[in-house]
Design an enzyme around this catalytic site. Sequence first.
Site, PDB file in Angstrom:
ATOM      1  N   LYS A  65     -21.881  21.738 -25.068  1.00  0.00           N
ATOM      2  CA  LYS A  65     -21.089  21.528 -23.856  1.00  0.00           C
ATOM      3  C   LYS A  65     -19.892  22.473 -23.752  1.00  0.00           C
ATOM      4  O   LYS A  65     -19.389  22.723 -22.657  1.00  0.00           O
ATOM      5  CB  LYS A  65     -20.598  20.085 -23.805  1.00  0.00           C
TER       6      LYS A  65
ATOM      7  N   SER B 266     -28.966  19.725 -29.870  1.00  0.00           N
ATOM      8  CA  SER B 266     -27.884  19.932 -28.897  1.00  0.00           C
ATOM      9  C   SER B 266     -26.539  19.354 -29.290  1.00  0.00           C
ATOM     10  O   SER B 266     -25.526  19.683 -28.672  1.00  0.00           O
ATOM     11  CB  SER B 266     -28.300  19.361 -27.534  1.00  0.00           C
TER      12      SER B 266
END
Length: 509
Positions: free
Chosen positions: A51, A305
Amino acid sequence: MPQSYIKRILDARIYDLAVETPLDYAPLLCEKTRNKVYLKREDLQPVFSFKLRGAYNKLLKLPKSLRERGVIAASAGNHAQGLAYSARHMGVPATIVMPQTTPAIKVSAVKRHGANVVLHGDTYDEASNLAKQLVKEKALTYIAPYDDPDVIAGQGTVAMELLRQHTSDIHAVFIPVGGGGLCAGMAAYIKYVRPEIKVYAVEPEDAACLKLAIKQKKRAILPQVGIFADGVAVAQIGEENYRVLKNTIDGVITVTTDEICAAIKDIFEDTRSIAEPAGACALAGLKKYAQESGCENETLIAVHSGANTNFDRLRYISERTEIGERREAVLLVTIPEKPGAYLKFCELLGKRNITEFNYRYAGGAKATIFVGLQITPASDDKEALLALLTRQGYGVIDMTDNEMAKLHIRHLVGGHAPATLKDEVVYRFEFPERPGALLKFLTLLANRWNISLFHYRNHGAAYGRVLIGLQVAPLQRPDVEKALKALNYAFWEETNNPAYQQFLASLNQ
């Protein structure tokens, strides 16, 4: 068109803050899947998640005048940390609105990165509404977590690195999907540069907003979203994200909570890192694809992720891993209530390992046991076991995929309710894990109906899970449903669930 993102991705100047993460070969996963498996290690970013890329790229693209006023976002996790970290690096005032249910570890991390944290509401939507209100009141700039071209382009740099790191043949890349920012950016880049590579989006089956949109050929809102993999627990795919994804992905794969837990274990065994549930989602999809397609000796790449998970959640993840790996079957088995019955049952199983055995005497000629048994994955071992037990005259019900049985019954087995208990109905709940939530829950119900059964376990997640029995006369059942809906908590009636009927219900009910 998706190709418009190529220049945006190439122009993303994020590497004075974000790092180029490695593409790690995973030998144990290679052996398990019979393919060449690699993990793109986005858990190694400074904030332990991809992110950072999108948040920082968005800040870099903002005019100086807007940066000086400050930025704001609503987030329960990784976007909040990515934006806070980026804003501190650039000297931009940042406010993050987080639900009050957000785990303390994430709130602390955002504060540590220098952002002003506002806790509001129980859900992301409530936090988001306040953030948008503050945008107007304080002239702040809202930084979207995924539905923004600059954010999508920042996330797309993952694909740029991946193709540079692995220049030989790649059969497929697997990418987790929540709102769709990472998948849209990566898919746009991969399909433009190397269109022969298959791109699969991976979602939890209880939060499959992209699958719904593809099926209906338009964006739609899920009526209920599972929250185990909170980093991808989104009710509706982003608008720009869907525009890109509908033309770039080769399919959507959905995975269960148990499959995600098994993937977390796989990542740990190959890398000694602990993925968050959303972080392991893509690998769960890769494993499912390898098994169902039968492909062998192909290069398969999954994006790891993120690794922002609460330590407390590990006990729950471990508990579900055996089932996710197809190494455990959970069964209800009816045996004779007489001396020697257990011995005969165990002898029938031979050397098969028993992982759990629960029983409580309830009288009568037969007993029902709750039993966990190790099985051999990727085979018909469970079916052979069920057939064996049936041939030997045992009544057997497969509970391996019964959520109530796995969450509650295996910890509750203690005997049927007494015959004097009448009109019991059973519900399973999820409610926000915050001070006062349980009190609110009990206050509404206990003052009107007697609570006859209650089971709660804290899994270290943002939501608590409760199994509750209430004594409710038949004519009052509509009133119960109305009261429960007023709570605005997700719930399911489980009165007819065989796990409840076999172990807990009154025999005279």
